[in-house]
Design a protein around this motif. Sequence first.
Motif: not given
Length: 411
Positions: A55-76
């Motif tokens: 897909i087109p790279p319209l959003i930079t990783p810096e915009e998404t991953f500097t503060q992130y809502a997904y925490f892997s450990s919540y999935s057992t």
Amino acid sequence: MTKCRLCGSSSLASVVDLGATPPCESFLTADQLDQPELTYPLHLRVCTECWLAQIPPLITPEETFTQYAYFSSYSTSWVEHARNFVDGAVERLGLGPDSFVVEVASNDGYLLRHVVARGIRCLGVEPSVNVGQAARDAGVPTLTAFLHPGTGAAVRAEHGPAELVVANNVYAHIPDVVGFTRGLRALVADDGWVSIEVQHLLTLIERNQFDTIYHEHFQYYTVASAARALASGGLSLVDVELLPTHGGSIRLWARPAEAAGEPSARMVDVLAREKAAGLRELSGYAEFAARVARVRGDLLRFLVDAAGRGETVVGYGAPGKGNTLLNHCGIRPDLLAYTVDRNPYKHGRYTPGTRIPILPPERIAADKPDYVLVLPWNLREELTDQLSFVHTWGGRLVFPIPELEIVEVKP
């Protein structure tokens, strides 16, 4: 988007156009509900030269991953998957106290905590400040940084080369695939190993998993296109494992080109399966958009009919993939009253675009809805068990992918 990000070809063909959506992890606070949201085109294309879907790279990783809502450990189940991987890698590679393991995009330490427990020296490289701090709090050494060749060289200079570099569910998340791959090569020892897990485009197409197309995922790999991407950074793919995670993933085992041997028999087998499925020609992608449209129509009809009967439908989970599904189908609180999630970070927030409230899981037992729409369908076994209590009032589970399925819950 005019050129392939891997090979530079301008021969890009449309696979499916999902319209325009907000970034899938940009959950809204109550104060933001009366404000506008930016949306970005979500159009999957495939390069007819190297067959990398993107897909087109319209959003930079810096915009998404500097503060992130997904925490892997919540999935057992995901933490258990990571433990099994560490156990297998230690045995396969003979890792011990003198070894060094690096995980890129190490999130909250869900995987490296198993390495720490074995007394093996390790380091996480995680760009998100908040989840990286959670890893450090859990005793996992973590560097806050994005991976590029310079990062890899700096880590190698300070800590030495890594016998194993792990990159799970990140190889699709970076627009500069060549630079990222060179960063992996900088980290790994000249006779070391790189292990990557990423969703398999073959199962995405075969099982109609269009909701895993979102702006965090810049590309979607077959084994053939992954081998070409790895080669761009000096790594050779030598083995592949097929995994059930995320609805169907591939675990790629690569080595520096100078240390790589012949590809394994199972890698040759998967390459043959991809070719037989037509994924190196446009015919393999031709029916995908029509199957996506059928899922959209079936789900909307179910929700509208349930509302007409006065029945209540709520959601379970607030994953990124769920936001692609909700936005593409145009599902809003009039059809899905709310969804719940185990991650407290999301409580009191709203899904991007569709603005559906996200509540704690306990709300389902309190409200006793007629149906629970399971948005992280890839965790079906785990979540069916977690939601077994809905049978006590006759509630049913709804799975939207690969096709609409309404399930009676057994005690």
